[in-house]
Write a protein that holds these residues in place. Structure first.
Motif, mmCIF file in Angstrom:
data_model
loop_
_atom_site.group_PDB
_atom_site.id
_atom_site.type_symbol
_atom_site.label_atom_id
_atom_site.label_comp_id
_atom_site.label_asym_id
_atom_site.label_seq_id
_atom_site.Cartn_x
_atom_site.Cartn_y
_atom_site.Cartn_z
ATOM 1 N N PRO B 121 0.805 -1.231 0.000
ATOM 2 C CA PRO B 121 0.000 0.000 0.000
ATOM 3 C C PRO B 121 0.831 1.271 0.000
ATOM 4 N N TYR B 122 2.003 1.245 0.666
ATOM 5 C CA TYR B 122 2.757 2.498 0.732
ATOM 6 C C TYR B 122 3.246 2.924 -0.646
ATOM 7 N N LEU B 123 3.539 1.915 -1.496
ATOM 8 C CA LEU B 123 3.962 2.238 -2.859
ATOM 9 C C LEU B 123 2.816 2.855 -3.642
ATOM 10 N N LEU B 124 1.612 2.257 -3.466
ATOM 11 C CA LEU B 124 0.456 2.789 -4.181
ATOM 12 C C LEU B 124 0.169 4.216 -3.738
ATOM 13 N N ARG B 125 0.280 4.439 -2.408
ATOM 14 C CA ARG B 125 0.007 5.797 -1.903
ATOM 15 C C ARG B 125 1.001 6.790 -2.501
ATOM 16 N N MET B 126 2.254 6.351 -2.543
ATOM 17 C CA MET B 126 3.290 7.228 -3.074
ATOM 18 C C MET B 126 3.015 7.548 -4.546
ATOM 19 N N LEU B 127 2.676 6.498 -5.302
ATOM 20 C CA LEU B 127 2.407 6.695 -6.719
ATOM 21 C C LEU B 127 1.221 7.630 -6.911
ATOM 22 N N LEU B 128 0.153 7.424 -6.093
ATOM 23 C CA LEU B 128 -1.037 8.266 -6.227
ATOM 24 C C LEU B 128 -0.707 9.720 -5.915
ATOM 25 N N ASN B 129 0.108 9.911 -4.874
ATOM 26 C CA ASN B 129 0.491 11.283 -4.541
ATOM 27 C C ASN B 129 1.250 11.924 -5.687
ATOM 28 N N GLU B 130 2.161 11.135 -6.292
ATOM 29 C CA GLU B 130 2.952 11.697 -7.380
ATOM 30 C C GLU B 130 2.085 11.979 -8.605
ATOM 31 N N VAL B 139 -8.325 9.047 -10.887
ATOM 32 C CA VAL B 139 -7.502 7.835 -10.916
ATOM 33 C C VAL B 139 -8.368 6.636 -10.550
ATOM 34 N N ALA B 140 -8.117 5.522 -11.214
ATOM 35 C CA ALA B 140 -8.742 4.271 -10.812
ATOM 36 C C ALA B 140 -7.656 3.212 -10.754
ATOM 37 N N VAL B 141 -7.600 2.467 -9.658
ATOM 38 C CA VAL B 141 -6.627 1.388 -9.517
ATOM 39 C C VAL B 141 -7.391 0.076 -9.667
ATOM 40 N N GLY B 142 -6.979 -0.736 -10.632
ATOM 41 C CA GLY B 142 -7.725 -1.951 -10.909
ATOM 42 C C GLY B 142 -9.122 -1.546 -11.351
ATOM 43 N N ASN B 143 -10.121 -2.031 -10.639
ATOM 44 C CA ASN B 143 -11.481 -1.643 -10.964
ATOM 45 C C ASN B 143 -12.045 -0.675 -9.943
ATOM 46 N N GLU B 144 -11.163 -0.140 -9.135
ATOM 47 C CA GLU B 144 -11.635 0.710 -8.045
ATOM 48 C C GLU B 144 -11.291 2.161 -8.302
ATOM 49 N N ARG B 145 -12.308 2.975 -8.288
ATOM 50 C CA ARG B 145 -12.110 4.402 -8.471
ATOM 51 C C ARG B 145 -11.577 4.995 -7.166
ATOM 52 N N ILE B 146 -10.558 5.820 -7.289
ATOM 53 C CA ILE B 146 -10.024 6.486 -6.102
ATOM 54 C C ILE B 146 -10.819 7.773 -5.867
ATOM 55 N N THR B 149 -12.326 9.610 -0.062
ATOM 56 C CA THR B 149 -12.288 8.818 1.172
ATOM 57 C C THR B 149 -11.774 7.404 0.957
ATOM 58 N N THR B 150 -11.215 7.139 -0.224
ATOM 59 C CA THR B 150 -10.774 5.773 -0.515
ATOM 60 C C THR B 150 -9.671 5.307 0.438
ATOM 61 N N PRO B 151 -9.907 4.188 1.118
ATOM 62 C CA PRO B 151 -8.832 3.660 1.962
ATOM 63 C C PRO B 151 -7.918 2.724 1.170
ATOM 64 N N ILE B 152 -6.618 2.829 1.415
ATOM 65 C CA ILE B 152 -5.656 1.877 0.829
ATOM 66 C C ILE B 152 -4.947 1.237 2.008
ATOM 67 N N ARG B 153 -5.282 0.006 2.302
ATOM 68 C CA ARG B 153 -4.632 -0.597 3.459
ATOM 69 C C ARG B 153 -4.239 -2.045 3.186
ATOM 70 N N THR B 159 -3.185 -6.108 -0.273
ATOM 71 C CA THR B 159 -3.600 -4.708 -0.301
ATOM 72 C C THR B 159 -5.070 -4.608 -0.681
ATOM 73 N N LEU B 160 -5.810 -3.837 0.099
ATOM 74 C CA LEU B 160 -7.224 -3.608 -0.191
ATOM 75 C C LEU B 160 -7.422 -2.148 -0.571
ATOM 76 N N ILE B 161 -8.156 -1.948 -1.673
ATOM 77 C CA ILE B 161 -8.549 -0.586 -2.028
ATOM 78 C C ILE B 161 -10.059 -0.567 -2.094
ATOM 79 N N ASN B 162 -10.677 0.354 -1.387
ATOM 80 C CA ASN B 162 -12.134 0.392 -1.254
ATOM 81 C C ASN B 162 -12.669 -0.955 -0.778
ATOM 82 N N GLY B 163 -11.877 -1.705 -0.073
ATOM 83 C CA GLY B 163 -12.315 -2.999 0.429
ATOM 84 C C GLY B 163 -12.165 -4.142 -0.565
ATOM 85 N N SER B 164 -11.620 -3.878 -1.763
ATOM 86 C CA SER B 164 -11.420 -4.972 -2.735
ATOM 87 C C SER B 164 -9.954 -5.367 -2.763
ATOM 88 N N ARG B 165 -9.721 -6.660 -2.950
ATOM 89 C CA ARG B 165 -8.339 -7.138 -2.972
ATOM 90 C C ARG B 165 -7.666 -6.766 -4.286
#
Lengths: 121, 232
Positions: B121-130, B139-146, B149-153, B159-165
């Motif tokens: 997740p930290y890589l994804l967060r970094m990439l999203l910030n950049e 931005v949408a990662v996989g099938n999940e729209r960012i 309030t999107t959580p990346i954990r 790694t789950l984004i919006n609760g999806s693996r």
């Protein structure tokens, strides 16, 4: 009687208006020194009221107490022990003790004056 | 003798008064502003940008208000406004020019370690910030729209984004932007690309004329906001 209070006020005004500041790191030493000075002052007032006032004792006590308190706090900081608490405790107890004695002496003299006046009437 | 005592007391009280005043001033001293000229300028610029943004927002709202006052049929204007808000919140499908980033694991000969299951997740967060820094609009990662309030954990190493693996590889990241070429270069030269490579990931970036982003699929739950009354 009023001259010492005037001195206190002048000191406060001078301190406030000269914008004199000490670094934050030393403010705890200064607070201990203030406490020691107050303790000595009240001790002096008490001695004066008890008629045992000695200016040499008072003046040397004033300066050595301040230096000792600040030195103790300094030592405590460097030893990692809160030694300034010892100074706070000692001076605090003595301060209250002195003020209580001063109060008693003043009360006694006031009441005895009242009694004298009644007896003379 | 009496006078001398009073003079001594006066000197002592004077010293005490001075010490108390100095101590009072020292403890009451407000926190000093230690920012340099450059930092102050930066802060000023940020505030100016904020002000400009707020002014734009006010203009927009005033225009909306004007429209509402002018038109007889208020419903259309309100529907437009709602649609616009839904777009802003990421609840609608969006398309336009953008880039597609594919994240693939790379294994060289000297690779040691377990299987790579997911992008940390930290890589994804970094990439999203950049990406956001370099001008990404949506931005949408996989099938999940960012969305905001999107959580990346990370849960159990996944790694789950919006609760999806996010376990599929390659992981596609779709980015909507006005200048796909610029963003492409920005990502290729970015720090996150380097950090991805440390974790044995490779970023493949392709600018594209039309990319379609899925809408945010879950229900937006508003828990800590209440509508305020008109007069309050």
């Amino acid at each position: 009687m009023w001259l010492p209070i005037l001195g206190l006020l002048i000191g406060i005004f001078l301190g406030l208006f000269t914008e004199f500041r000490i670094p934050d790191a030393y403010s705890s030493y200064l607070s201990i020194a203030v406490l020691a000075a107050l303790d000595t002052l009240f001790g002096g007032v008490r001695a004066h009221l008890e008629n045992v006032f000695n200016e040499k004792v008072f003046l040397t006590g004033f300066f050595t107490n301040i230096a000792l308190a600040a030195g103790l706090a300094f030592l405590g900081v460097h030893l990692g022990v809160d030694l300034y608490l010892a100074a706070v405790f000692a001076f605090g107890v003595r301060l209250f003790h002195n003020i209580a004695l001063i109060r008693r002496i003043l009360l006694d003299s006031w009441f005895s004056k009242g009694k004298d006046r009644k007896e003379t009437q | 003798m009496k006078n001398r005592i009073i003079v001594i007391f006066t000197i002592v009280t004077f010293i005490i008064g001075f010490m108390i005043a100095v101590q009072f001033q020292t403890t009451n001293e407000p926190e000093r502003d230690t920012r340099s000229l450059f930092e102050l300028r930066q802060a000023l610029t940020t505030e100016k940008e904020r002000q400009a943004e707020l002014n734009r927002e006010i203009d927009r709202q005033l225009e909306l208000l004007y429209q509402l006052q002018q038109t007889e049929d208020v419903e259309d204007v309100m529907l437009d406004a709602i649609e616009e808000l839904r777009e802003q919140a990421g609840l609608t499908e969006m398309g336009g020019p953008g880039i597609i980033i594919e994240v693939k694991p790379i294994f060289d000969e000297s690779y040691e370690g377990g299987a790579i299951r997911t992008v940390p997740p930290y890589l994804l967060r970094m990439l999203l910030n950049e990406l956001n820094m370099s001008g990404a609009i949506e931005v949408a990662v996989g099938n999940e729209r960012i969305i905001t309030t999107t959580p990346i954990r990370e849960v159990n190493g996944v790694t789950l984004i919006n609760g999806s693996r996010m376990t599929q590889f390659p992981l596609t990241i779709k980015v909507l932007t006005n200048a796909p070429e610029d963003l492409h270069h920005a990502v290729m030269a970015s720090q996150s690309r380097e950090f991805f490579s440390y974790e044995n990931f490779n970023l493949e970036v392709t600018p594209i004329n039309y990319v379609k982003l899925p809408p945010y699929g879950n229900t937006l739950r508003v828990r800590y906001m209440n509508p305020i009354k008109e007069d309050s």
